[in-house]
Design an enzyme around this catalytic site. Structure first.
Site, short mmCIF file in Angstrom:
data_model
loop_
_atom_site.label_atom_id
_atom_site.label_comp_id
_atom_site.label_asym_id
_atom_site.label_seq_id
_atom_site.Cartn_x
_atom_site.Cartn_y
_atom_site.Cartn_z
N GLU A 17 0.81 -1.21 0.00
CA GLU A 17 0.00 0.00 0.00
C GLU A 17 0.85 1.26 0.00
OE1 GLU A 17 -2.41 -3.08 2.45
OE2 GLU A 17 -0.32 -2.55 2.07
N LYS A 116 24.24 0.43 0.35
CA LYS A 116 23.62 -0.72 1.01
C LYS A 116 23.73 -0.62 2.53
CE LYS A 116 22.62 -2.77 -2.90
NZ LYS A 116 23.23 -4.01 -3.34
N ARG A 501 10.64 1.13 -4.10
CA ARG A 501 11.11 -0.03 -4.85
C ARG A 501 11.03 -1.28 -3.97
NH1 ARG A 501 12.00 -3.49 -8.95
NH2 ARG A 501 14.11 -4.30 -9.06
N GLU A 651 28.05 2.06 -10.52
CA GLU A 651 27.36 3.29 -10.14
C GLU A 651 28.38 4.29 -9.66
OE1 GLU A 651 26.47 6.03 -7.10
OE2 GLU A 651 26.94 4.00 -6.43
N HIS A 682 17.96 6.65 -10.58
CA HIS A 682 16.91 6.54 -9.57
C HIS A 682 16.21 7.87 -9.33
CE1 HIS A 682 17.48 2.39 -8.69
NE2 HIS A 682 18.75 2.56 -8.41
N CYS A 714 22.79 2.59 -13.60
CA CYS A 714 22.14 1.29 -13.39
C CYS A 714 21.10 1.09 -14.47
CB CYS A 714 21.53 1.26 -11.97
SG CYS A 714 21.24 -0.40 -11.33
#
Length: 743
Positions: A17, A116, A501, A651, A682, A714
């Site tokens: 949602e 990350k 994402r 990247e 992105h 990417c």
């Protein structure tokens, strides 16, 4: 009685949602108030799920509109100067400007860098610090959520990132510890605000205790938590996860905190040591459910191991998941198509709450004679031995001469990373095929049309090496999992990767093998449409493993080698089909690296070996590419070089070329060819030609231009064709301009 709690809960919603509402808001289809209402509903359901299973504390503050680290940056006033100009008209839009470079209000701007979160596939937004950094507290969002949960009758435990971990995660200063004294008053003021709301416990996450910390950082823990102990009238639960504590175990338990949480999934051997170190009034929180996998917990095992502690500590023993359940899907009950024999072995986040309640109840009973059937897997020596001969027959210098002769590419060849936009129509057709509304033949024809359109657009744009666009792929890992035996696929096993994402990792249920070719016909068709080379596109064995939910009965290296064997067959079939440039993506190589340096060598022995094994059988003229993104590469350059890929793309634009320094010749660098990304895919912002030209010239100062490729950061799956067309055209023109200057 033993207490139960969790470190965090998924924030995407059982049916994603949050993702749907975010993207609708960004498109202008719903109001901000409607978006806020979706967030409130997700939080309410999360808290109620915890309360309904009898958890003794409900975790608050784990919700984020995009990222929990970004939440803290805004809470402490860590906002780079560029975001002040053209600021959004409200806090939430400004938050999205930092996250993605654009929001419904405010001017477009370069988004925050992203990388990350430790060794996970979750991406956090990196705090941008500077030497004169000032910190100010704006905790309205957290206090609001605390009051919100309390009004619903919950006993709350707010969660915040600890000051040392927060500073460790930042960039922009030589020694972030120099900023610590300025940051700590914000924490003490925040604790005071929480105390005024009647909060008793605060969870403070310090996962960097699982790293090989410099002594200066280890010492700082004593000073920080001694100060908190003097200034704060709250119970602090210090939480660590993702790694053994080792030399930091004693440090953690000797800090003046009310409790310590340890990851007993990653370091089960430390449970007994922790119990010995526990202070007389301290709580021990044992993370015994795997917060990063989907298998049911081994109740007999943990009942047996925890029962003596439960009898001794009683309410001072807390049980939990190993880490936040952010990394686990939301609710197994939403899976309607999984066979019962598979489903009964699984537990998503909602079911893990029930498992905690089950274990809590069991610990009040005597230990039964039932023994665990699960054994701790160990790496097999045969795997390392088998991979010792995984190098290609010719060295790169020999291959490069033959490849240059075959391909005749210009200086600064242009390409993309692989995927092109997945349009609403394409997703609709895929759903229709899966539901049986259209035939396989109709579906194939549609995909061929998508591929043909992708090739046509690339030729018009003037790219030198093309891709087929991956129209047939729902996801770069899930697609291959669907083609390989040994995987099980879910309908709703979504987890957040970053922002809106979400990915749906396949589950490795058994031994893996390739029953038939997976990509060959799509690549062969694409190549038939152009005289320019079209790359074959594969996801590498380490990434497929790390972005799946792995087996727990065998070592991960065994599954990785099985995947490598399947991909090796695919690579050879692509080569036989005339595909002479093959890209094998390994964006998850870095995130799979153990957090402890002493474990790196074993990991790289099988992970790098498996990558090389996939492509070691091809001819010298076949050019092997790989791709990596959103990681700190500096510490693993030796392993990256050992991949022996002819070309690597990375990247670099999102991080403002910071990552590129690891690949520079002056630092030893990457000896083969390299394509640093020159624009951030992105962000919805289209880069200007002059911006790309300037960035490309900066890159050429670091890496010899004869070895440079030009490409985005990417894949382009998440962008629209309008954005992609304009961005790639500017990229190609920038490359041609620099190329002409060196002609």
């Amino acid at each position: 009685m033993v207490q139960t709690h969790i470190l965090g809960y998924p924030r995407i919603g059982a049916d994603r949602e949050l993702k749907k509402a975010q993207e609708a808001y960004w498109r202008g289809e719903i109001s901000q108030q409607q978006l806020l209402e979706v967030g409130e509903a997700i939080r309410r359901e999360s808290w109620q799920a915890q309360a309904s299973e009898g958890l003794n504390l409900v975790t608050v503050g784990d919700f984020a509109w995009y990222d929990q680290v970004l939440n803290h940056s805004l809470m402490f006033g860590v906002v780079a100067e560029r975001f002040a100009e053209g600021a959004a008209s409200n806090k939430l839009d400004q938050y999205f400007r930092l996250a993605r470079g654009r929001a419904p209000s405010g001017q477009p701007v370069a988004a925050s860098a992203m990388t990350k979160w430790f060794d996970t596939n979750y991406h956090y937004l990196v705090p941008e610090l500077h030497e004169k950094q000032a910190f100010t507290l704006d905790s309205d969002w957290l206090l609001k959520e605390v009051r919100e949960a309390q009004s619903q009758g919950h006993r709350v435990k707010p969660v915040i990132i600890g000051p040392l971990t927060y500073l460790w995660l930042g960039r922009g200063v030589d020694n972030a510890l120099d900023l610590l004294a300025n940051l700590l008053p914000c924490y003490t003021e925040l604790f005071s605000q929480l105390k005024s709301l009647g909060v008793e416990w605060v969870q403070i996450d310090e996962p960097i205790l699982g790293l090989d910390l410099p002594e200066q950082w280890r010492s700082a823990f004593h000073d920080v938590y001694a100060r908190f102990n003097q200034a704060v009238d709250l119970k602090l639960l210090l939480t660590t996860y993702f790694s053994p504590l080792r030399e930091n175990l004693q440090l953690a338990f000797f800090l003046p905190v009310a409790g310590v949480h340890i990851d007993c999934v990653r370091a089960p051997e430390e449970l007994a040591q922790a119990a010995q170190l526990l202070g007389e009034d301290q709580v021990l929180s044992a993370g015994v459910l795997n917060g990063r996998n989907v298998w049911r917990v081994d109740l007999p095992k943990w009942h047996s191991q925890l029962k003596p502690l439960a009898d001794r500590l009683d309410e001072r023993l807390w049980i939990s998941a190993s880490c936040s359940l952010l990394h686990s899907p939301v609710d197994l009950d939403t899976e309607t198509s999984l066979p019962a024999e598979q489903k009964q072995n699984l537990a998503y986040s909602r079911q893990k709450l029930a498992e905690l309640a089950q274990l809590q109840k069991l610990l009040a009973e005597p230990v039964s004679s039932t023994e665990s059937s699960v054994k701790n897997p160990v790496p097999g020596n045969s795997i390392t031995e088998r991979l010792q001969d995984s190098w290609r027959a010719q060295r790169y210098q020999e291959r490069a001469v033959l490849q240059e002769k075959r391909w005749q590419l210009p200086l600064l060849p242009t390409t993309t990373i692989g995927s092109f936009p997945q349009t609403d129509l394409l997703r609709k057709v895929r759903r229709q095929y899966r539901s049986g509304e259209i035939s396989e033949s109709d579906y194939t024809q549609h995909l061929r049309a998508e591929i043909a359109e992708a090739i046509r657009r690339q030729e018009i744009l003037g790219l030198d090496v093309l891709v087929h666009g991956e129209a047939e792929r729902n996801d770069m890992v899930e697609y291959f999992g669907e083609q390989l035996q040994g995987f099980v696929h879910t309908g709703n096993g979504w987890v957040q990767s970053y922002g809106s994402r979400c990915v749906k990792p396949p589950i490795i249920f058994g031994d893996i093998f390739r029953p038939q070719a997976m990509t060959v016909e799509w690549s062969r068709y694409a190549q038939s449409l152009s005289q320019r080379p079209v790359k074959g596109m594969l996801t590498g064995p380490v990434t497929i493993l790390n972005w799946s939910f792995p087996r727990e009965d065998i070592h991960r290296s065994e599954s990785c080698l099985q995947i490598a064997e399947a991909l090796r067959q695919e690579v050879l079939d692509l080569e036989n089909a005339g595909i002479g440039i093959i890209q094998i993506d390994e964006p998850a190589l870095r995130e799979g690296v153990p957090l402890r340096e002493s474990e790196h060598a074993d990991y790289f022995a099988w992970a790098v070996g498996c990558f090389r094994y996939t492509c070691s059988g091809v001819q010298a003229e076949t050019q092997i590419h790989t791709h990596m993104c959103y990681s700190n590469f500096n510490a693993i350059m030796e392993a990256i070089v050992s991949l022996d890929a002819d070309v690597i793309t990375i990247e670099s634009a999102r991080s403002d070329l910071r990552l590129l320094s690891a690949f520079a010749d002056r630092n030893g660098g990457y000896p083969n060819e390299i394509g640093p990304g020159i624009y951030d895919i992105h962000s919805p912002n289209v880069p200007e030609r002059e911006e790309l030209l300037e960035r490309l010239k900066k890159i050429a100062e670091v890496v010899p231009i004869q070895r440079l490729w030009v490409n985005p950061d990417c894949g382009l799956k998440t962008r629209s064709w309008a954005e992609v067309g304009s961005s790639l055209l500017n990229m190609v023109e920038a490359a041609r301009t620099v190329r002409s200057e060196f002609a």
